[in-house]
Design a protein around this motif. Sequence first.
Motif, PDB file in Angstrom:
ATOM      1  N   LYS A  56       0.849  -1.188   0.000  1.00  0.00           N
ATOM      2  CA  LYS A  56       0.000   0.000   0.000  1.00  0.00           C
ATOM      3  C   LYS A  56       0.889   1.243   0.000  1.00  0.00           C
ATOM      4  O   LYS A  56       1.791   1.380   0.815  1.00  0.00           O
ATOM      5  CB  LYS A  56      -0.899   0.001   1.228  1.00  0.00           C
ATOM      6  CG  LYS A  56      -1.878   1.136   1.258  1.00  0.00           C
ATOM      7  CD  LYS A  56      -2.772   1.036   2.480  1.00  0.00           C
ATOM      8  CE  LYS A  56      -3.718   2.221   2.534  1.00  0.00           C
ATOM      9  NZ  LYS A  56      -4.477   2.233   3.780  1.00  0.00           N
ATOM     10  N   MET A  58       1.922   4.755   0.944  1.00  0.00           N
ATOM     11  CA  MET A  58       1.639   5.596   2.099  1.00  0.00           C
ATOM     12  C   MET A  58       2.290   6.964   1.911  1.00  0.00           C
ATOM     13  O   MET A  58       3.338   7.072   1.280  1.00  0.00           O
ATOM     14  CB  MET A  58       2.201   4.964   3.374  1.00  0.00           C
ATOM     15  CG  MET A  58       1.822   3.511   3.585  1.00  0.00           C
ATOM     16  SD  MET A  58       0.097   3.283   3.931  1.00  0.00           S
ATOM     17  CE  MET A  58       0.040   3.708   5.631  1.00  0.00           C
ATOM     18  N   ARG A  75      -1.509   9.955   8.139  1.00  0.00           N
ATOM     19  CA  ARG A  75      -2.933  10.087   8.451  1.00  0.00           C
ATOM     20  C   ARG A  75      -3.682   8.917   7.840  1.00  0.00           C
ATOM     21  O   ARG A  75      -3.534   8.614   6.665  1.00  0.00           O
ATOM     22  CB  ARG A  75      -3.493  11.389   7.912  1.00  0.00           C
ATOM     23  CG  ARG A  75      -2.983  12.582   8.635  1.00  0.00           C
ATOM     24  CD  ARG A  75      -3.714  13.808   8.204  1.00  0.00           C
ATOM     25  NE  ARG A  75      -3.095  14.973   8.831  1.00  0.00           N
ATOM     26  CZ  ARG A  75      -3.566  16.176   8.739  1.00  0.00           C
ATOM     27  NH1 ARG A  75      -4.651  16.400   8.036  1.00  0.00           N
ATOM     28  NH2 ARG A  75      -2.961  17.177   9.324  1.00  0.00           N
ATOM     29  N   GLU A  76      -4.511   8.295   8.660  1.00  0.00           N
ATOM     30  CA  GLU A  76      -5.334   7.179   8.216  1.00  0.00           C
ATOM     31  C   GLU A  76      -6.783   7.506   8.558  1.00  0.00           C
ATOM     32  O   GLU A  76      -7.046   8.410   9.356  1.00  0.00           O
ATOM     33  CB  GLU A  76      -4.880   5.886   8.910  1.00  0.00           C
ATOM     34  CG  GLU A  76      -3.477   5.469   8.510  1.00  0.00           C
ATOM     35  CD  GLU A  76      -3.037   4.171   9.162  1.00  0.00           C
ATOM     36  OE1 GLU A  76      -3.693   3.721  10.124  1.00  0.00           O
ATOM     37  OE2 GLU A  76      -2.033   3.620   8.710  1.00  0.00           O
ATOM     38  N   GLU A  80      -4.159   8.965  13.264  1.00  0.00           N
ATOM     39  CA  GLU A  80      -2.790   9.042  12.780  1.00  0.00           C
ATOM     40  C   GLU A  80      -1.997   7.862  13.301  1.00  0.00           C
ATOM     41  O   GLU A  80      -2.273   7.327  14.372  1.00  0.00           O
ATOM     42  CB  GLU A  80      -2.132  10.343  13.244  1.00  0.00           C
ATOM     43  CG  GLU A  80      -2.754  11.564  12.626  1.00  0.00           C
ATOM     44  CD  GLU A  80      -2.110  12.841  13.123  1.00  0.00           C
ATOM     45  OE1 GLU A  80      -1.498  12.831  14.211  1.00  0.00           O
ATOM     46  OE2 GLU A  80      -2.232  13.854  12.422  1.00  0.00           O
ATOM     47  N   ARG A  81      -0.975   7.490  12.523  1.00  0.00           N
ATOM     48  CA  ARG A  81      -0.133   6.361  12.901  1.00  0.00           C
ATOM     49  C   ARG A  81       1.309   6.726  12.620  1.00  0.00           C
ATOM     50  O   ARG A  81       1.623   7.379  11.622  1.00  0.00           O
ATOM     51  CB  ARG A  81      -0.545   5.139  12.088  1.00  0.00           C
ATOM     52  CG  ARG A  81       0.188   3.901  12.444  1.00  0.00           C
ATOM     53  CD  ARG A  81      -0.408   2.736  11.712  1.00  0.00           C
ATOM     54  NE  ARG A  81       0.265   1.528  12.136  1.00  0.00           N
ATOM     55  CZ  ARG A  81      -0.095   0.333  11.782  1.00  0.00           C
ATOM     56  NH1 ARG A  81      -1.135   0.171  11.005  1.00  0.00           N
ATOM     57  NH2 ARG A  81       0.564  -0.714  12.194  1.00  0.00           N
TER      58      ARG A  81
END
Length: 94
Positions: A56, A58, A75-76, A80-81
């Motif tokens: 994926k 990112m 940002r998801e 956030e991760r």
Amino acid sequence: MNIFTEIAKITTSKEINAVIDAINAQNSIVRSIEAAKKKAVLAVGDTVTFTGRRNKKMEGVITKMKRSRAIVKVREPNGERLWDCPFSMLTEVV
């Protein structure tokens, strides 16, 4: 000098192991140089892309730079991760 003809001249396991050790040492040097080049170009606050899990794509912002890795805030949909990414995986967004 063709490297493949030289490799074909190897006749013992000891010689093969010496070649493998030399290749691994050179690979380590090349990777260090590439990481240093990336680190010199990137800075905290830069927007970067990288390939995450399951291939994926990112995109995030560098929040911290360590010796060989960067912490990237992504940002998801669920918040956030933080990702701990090697410099070799990062590409600066222009």
